[in-house]
Write a protein that holds these residues in place. Structure first.
Motif, PDB file in Angstrom:
ATOM      1  N   GLU A 148       2.065  -4.019   0.666  1.00  0.00           N
ATOM      2  CA  GLU A 148       0.983  -2.830  -0.769  1.00  0.00           C
ATOM      3  C   GLU A 148      -0.170  -3.570  -0.104  1.00  0.00           C
ATOM      4  OE1 GLU A 148       3.541  -2.144  -4.341  1.00  0.00           O
ATOM      5  OE2 GLU A 148       3.142  -4.285  -3.835  1.00  0.00           O
ATOM      6  N   GLN A 151      -2.266  -1.535   2.850  1.00  0.00           N
ATOM      7  CA  GLN A 151      -2.564   0.029   2.647  1.00  0.00           C
ATOM      8  C   GLN A 151      -3.661   0.288   2.469  1.00  0.00           C
ATOM      9  OE1 GLN A 151       0.036   1.928   0.574  1.00  0.00           O
ATOM     10  NE2 GLN A 151       0.301   0.607   0.084  1.00  0.00           N
ATOM     11  N   LEU A 152      -5.034  -1.058   1.797  1.00  0.00           N
ATOM     12  CA  LEU A 152      -5.679  -0.888   1.582  1.00  0.00           C
ATOM     13  C   LEU A 152      -7.099  -1.152   2.067  1.00  0.00           C
ATOM     14  CD1 LEU A 152      -5.908  -2.435  -2.058  1.00  0.00           C
ATOM     15  CD2 LEU A 152      -4.602  -0.705  -1.139  1.00  0.00           C
ATOM     16  N   GLU A 156     -11.669  -1.388  -0.296  1.00  0.00           N
ATOM     17  CA  GLU A 156     -10.960  -1.040  -1.462  1.00  0.00           C
ATOM     18  C   GLU A 156     -10.304  -2.435  -1.827  1.00  0.00           C
ATOM     19  OE1 GLU A 156      -8.935   3.547  -0.254  1.00  0.00           O
ATOM     20  OE2 GLU A 156      -7.844   1.528   0.196  1.00  0.00           O
ATOM     21  N   ALA A 189      -8.160   5.711  -5.199  1.00  0.00           N
ATOM     22  CA  ALA A 189      -7.228   5.929  -3.879  1.00  0.00           C
ATOM     23  C   ALA A 189      -6.140   4.081  -3.580  1.00  0.00           C
ATOM     24  CB  ALA A 189      -8.577   5.291  -3.004  1.00  0.00           C
ATOM     25  N   VAL A 190      -6.498   3.942  -4.997  1.00  0.00           N
ATOM     26  CA  VAL A 190      -6.201   2.228  -5.350  1.00  0.00           C
ATOM     27  C   VAL A 190      -5.214   2.651  -5.794  1.00  0.00           C
ATOM     28  CG1 VAL A 190      -6.551   0.079  -5.998  1.00  0.00           C
ATOM     29  CG2 VAL A 190      -8.008   0.407  -4.637  1.00  0.00           C
ATOM     30  N   ARG A 192      -3.665   5.134  -6.326  1.00  0.00           N
ATOM     31  CA  ARG A 192      -3.356   5.911  -5.807  1.00  0.00           C
ATOM     32  C   ARG A 192      -1.345   5.456  -5.155  1.00  0.00           C
ATOM     33  NH1 ARG A 192      -5.989   8.559  -3.780  1.00  0.00           N
ATOM     34  NH2 ARG A 192      -5.921   8.274  -1.896  1.00  0.00           N
ATOM     35  N   LYS A 193      -2.830   4.225  -3.807  1.00  0.00           N
ATOM     36  CA  LYS A 193      -1.593   3.632  -2.804  1.00  0.00           C
ATOM     37  C   LYS A 193      -0.880   2.843  -3.652  1.00  0.00           C
ATOM     38  CE  LYS A 193      -4.947   4.006   0.942  1.00  0.00           C
ATOM     39  NZ  LYS A 193      -6.268   3.669   1.879  1.00  0.00           N
ATOM     40  N   GLN A 195       0.962   2.952  -6.443  1.00  0.00           N
ATOM     41  CA  GLN A 195       1.419   4.641  -7.693  1.00  0.00           C
ATOM     42  C   GLN A 195       1.287   3.115  -8.954  1.00  0.00           C
ATOM     43  OE1 GLN A 195       5.169   4.024  -5.880  1.00  0.00           O
ATOM     44  NE2 GLN A 195       4.577   5.247  -3.794  1.00  0.00           N
TER      45      GLN A 195
END
Length: 212
Positions: A148, A151-152, A156, A189-190, A192-193, A195
């Motif tokens: 998780e 992916q940032l 971010e 963005a954070v 969203r990525k 969730q």
């Protein structure tokens, strides 16, 4: 008995340490040397249990002794004993294989305790040196993989940490030299990525992973 060898190019200090080590019944001072070459020859010929070694001496100092002796006698334990408390000296000696590093301002009873602990396999540092030693080596340990978090982007993650610490968007923008709108975009963005739905969930997420 703990067999001790002492290496130092200052005769007065050498004499003082010899006198202090003559007291404890479990300490046996088996040899001394005042320069690098004599120390290497003596240690290779008859390796002791623990070597007290000065860091700065002509001929390469403590580093040269460690690098030479540990090649052939890896079981010998070294305790650096120096006037220097410079980070680069401490780290260099530890990387070379020393089990500890104490300054020459150490009390006699504390030095004896350090010798016993190094002989037992512990790592020993003067209190004022321990912090940056831990920081230096902690920085070389890779963080465990976190799909998780991976992916940032780097930016971010920076925004995530600051928001999770309770900073406002305006404060984050000021600290990172970016606009308020850019901070909002990164937070969106954070969320969203990962969730997540809001900054409070984000703070809890960061806290559970100890990245705040």
């Amino acid at each position: 008995m703990i067999r001790i060898f002492l290496v130092d190019d200052h005769r007065l200090f050498l004499s003082g340490v010899r006198a202090e080590l003559a007291g404890p019944e479990d300490i046996d001072l088996v040899g001394v040397a005042g320069d690098v070459d004599d120390a290497i020859d003596a240690l290779r010929d008859s390796p002791p249990d623990v070597v007290l070694v000065d860091v700065h001496m002509p001929g390469g100092g403590g580093l040269a002794i460690l690098e030479n002796v540990l090649q052939t006698h890896p079981d010998v334990k070294f305790l650096a004993l120096s006037v220097s408390d410079a980070a680069e000296d401490v780290i260099a000696m530890i990387r070379a294989g020393a089990r500890g590093y104490v300054t020459k301002s150490i009390r006699p009873e504390a030095l004896v305790d350090a010798i016993r602990r190094v002989h037992a396999g512990d790592a020993v540092f003067s209190p004022m040196l321990a912090g940056f030693v831990l920081d230096t080596f902690a920085a070389t340990i890779p963080e465990p993989a976190d799909p998780e978090l991976d992916q940032l982007t780097t930016r971010e993650r920076e925004v995530l940490r600051l928001i999770a610490r309770g900073f406002s968007y305006k404060q984050v923008a000021r600290r990172l030299y970016i606009s308020h709108k850019t901070v909002e975009s990164h937070v969106s963005a954070v969320l969203r990525k990962l969730q997540l739905t809001n900054r409070y969930e984000l703070a809890h997420w960061a806290s559970r992973r100890r990245i705040v």
